[in-house]
Design a protein around this motif. Structure first.
Motif, PDB file in Angstrom:
ATOM      1  N   UNK A 176       0.828  -1.199   0.000  1.00 34.90           N
ATOM      2  CA  UNK A 176       0.000   0.000   0.000  1.00 34.90           C
ATOM      3  C   UNK A 176       0.867   1.255   0.000  1.00 34.90           C
ATOM      4  N   UNK A 177       0.264   2.376  -0.318  1.00 36.19           N
ATOM      5  CA  UNK A 177       0.978   3.650  -0.294  1.00 36.19           C
ATOM      6  C   UNK A 177       1.474   3.941   1.125  1.00 36.19           C
ATOM      7  N   UNK A 178       2.580   4.633   1.219  1.00 37.93           N
ATOM      8  CA  UNK A 178       3.192   4.897   2.522  1.00 37.93           C
ATOM      9  C   UNK A 178       2.313   5.680   3.464  1.00 37.93           C
ATOM     10  N   UNK A 179       1.409   6.481   2.914  1.00 39.43           N
ATOM     11  CA  UNK A 179       0.541   7.282   3.779  1.00 39.43           C
ATOM     12  C   UNK A 179      -0.646   6.496   4.317  1.00 39.43           C
ATOM     13  N   UNK A 180      -0.796   5.261   3.846  1.00 37.02           N
ATOM     14  CA  UNK A 180      -1.929   4.430   4.253  1.00 37.02           C
ATOM     15  C   UNK A 180      -1.519   3.485   5.385  1.00 37.02           C
ATOM     16  N   UNK A 181      -2.425   3.340   6.353  1.00 38.24           N
ATOM     17  CA  UNK A 181      -2.229   2.425   7.478  1.00 38.24           C
ATOM     18  C   UNK A 181      -3.325   1.367   7.367  1.00 38.24           C
ATOM     19  N   UNK A 182      -2.958   0.175   6.889  1.00 39.06           N
ATOM     20  CA  UNK A 182      -3.944  -0.875   6.640  1.00 39.06           C
ATOM     21  C   UNK A 182      -4.631  -1.334   7.915  1.00 39.06           C
TER      22      UNK A 182
END
Length: 371
Positions: A176-182
């Motif tokens: 996922x993109x670095x700004x996203x926290x799954x």
């Protein structure tokens, strides 16, 4: 001259002149026709004189049919009521309810329904499987054929992955993109639904090809956990709220507050739908709450403190809180793990006695590294 006999002389009546009234009466008798005298039982009842007025009472009309049947209907109703009471009295195991026939007919107050008693469970360890110790597990589900789908968190480390159960090997992974926290993950038909932390956003992936995806927005306060019963999505946002979402529009259909002993249960995290219940990890604890999604009541608690203690004794000091529930419906297998846990466990629940008056804090205290 000879004298007549005395007898003859005595028979003769002295001649006298008739009065005019007698002659008229005699003449009327001669003119009236003779009538034959009838026997006593053939004689007619003498009629009243013409000048005497006698009113004969008229026959009373019959009452309507429903009035004539009213006593019979009342008797049948009383008999039916008696039969109902006798049958109900012979069934002591059937409580009186407001909707039952005797309670309605007799006006007996209904016994208020009481929630089912909370059940408590420990576990028996069935099997251990390897798990990526760098996976900050936020969502977990069983995909069949000894494979799992997993969502991991942390910025610049979040991912969606397909994992082999027996080896722990990652088979397919989407970074996922670095700004996203799954966060939470669930599978409905051939689509994987995932939410992210601190955002009202989420993603839908094709289960066979993670590169095919679309985004959506939701109206939960935050994105923590996801599960499904095959029809709707269940979501948590870190509070005591449990949401039901339409999988097509992602609109909130229903919200319930999760409670135990009339107190809210906060920090609902990773979710799984199992046998009609929503099971939720309670963040910062080693407990799983079994929740009725109809009313939000906690119907059971699962205590897994020994799993984390087992890992701590083996010098695994980096592990985080318990988080991750997966259910193999076909084979009735239950899997659990945690954030940064090097093991995934297959367990079997075992009922235990629990303190009915125990508070949430006593039943599920915070894990030692959160105190």
């Amino acid at each position: 001259m000879k004298r007549k006999k005395r007898s003859e002389v005595g028979r003769q009546r002295p001649n006298r002149e008739r009065s005019e009234e007698e002659e008229e009466e005699e003449e009327e008798k001669r003119q009236m026709p003779r009538r034959r005298t009838l026997p006593q039982h053939h004689r007619r009842i003498p009629m009243p004189p013409a000048n005497l007025s006698i009113s004969t009472p008229a026959a009373a009309p019959l009452p309507p049919l429903y009035r004539r049947c009213r006593p019979l209907i009342a008797a049948l109703a009383a008999l039916l009521l008696l039969l109902i009471v006798l049958v109900a009295a012979g069934l002591p195991y059937a409580p009186w309810r407001a909707t039952s026939a005797p309670a309605v007919l007799l006006g007996r107050p209904a016994v208020p329904s009481t929630p089912p008693a909370t059940k408590f469970y420990s576990f028996d360890l069935i099997r251990e499987y390897p798990h990526d110790p760098y996976a900050f597990t936020q969502g977990l589900l069983y995909a069949g054929n000894d494979t799992l789908f997993e969502s991991t968190g942390l910025y610049h480390r979040s991912s969606v992955r397909k994992v082999d159960l027996t080896t722990g090997k990652v088979l397919v992974q989407h970074e996922m993109e670095g700004r996203m926290f799954g966060e939470g993950l669930t599978l409905l038909n051939d689509k994987l639904f995932q939410v992210v932390w601190l955002k009202n956003e989420g993603f839908i992936y094709d289960r066979h090809n993670f590169s095919k995806r679309e985004s959506f927005t939701h109206k939960m306060r935050d994105g923590w956990g996801l599960a499904t019963d095959g029809k709707v999505l269940f979501g948590s946002d870190g509070t005591s709220k449990l949401y039901q979402l339409d999988p097509k529009s992602i609109q909130v259909m229903k919200t319930v507050t999760v409670k135990y002993q009339d107190k809210e249960v906060p920090f609902l995290n990773e979710l799984e739908y199992i046998n009609g219940e929503v099971w939720a990890n309670v963040w910062q604890t080693d407990c799983i709450a079994r929740v009725s999604h109809e009313d939000g009541l906690v119907v059971g608690w699962i205590f897994l403190h020994e799993l984390r203690q087992k890992l701590l004794r083996s010098s695994n000091m980096e592990l985080d809180v318990l988080n991750g529930i997966a259910w193999d419906e076909e084979n009735h297998r239950l899997f659990v793990t945690g954030k940064l846990w090097p093991k995934l466990y297959e367990i079997k629940l075992r009922p235990v006695d629990g303190p009915e008056d125990g508070s949430i804090e006593k039943l599920c205290p915070k894990a030692s590294f959160y105190r």
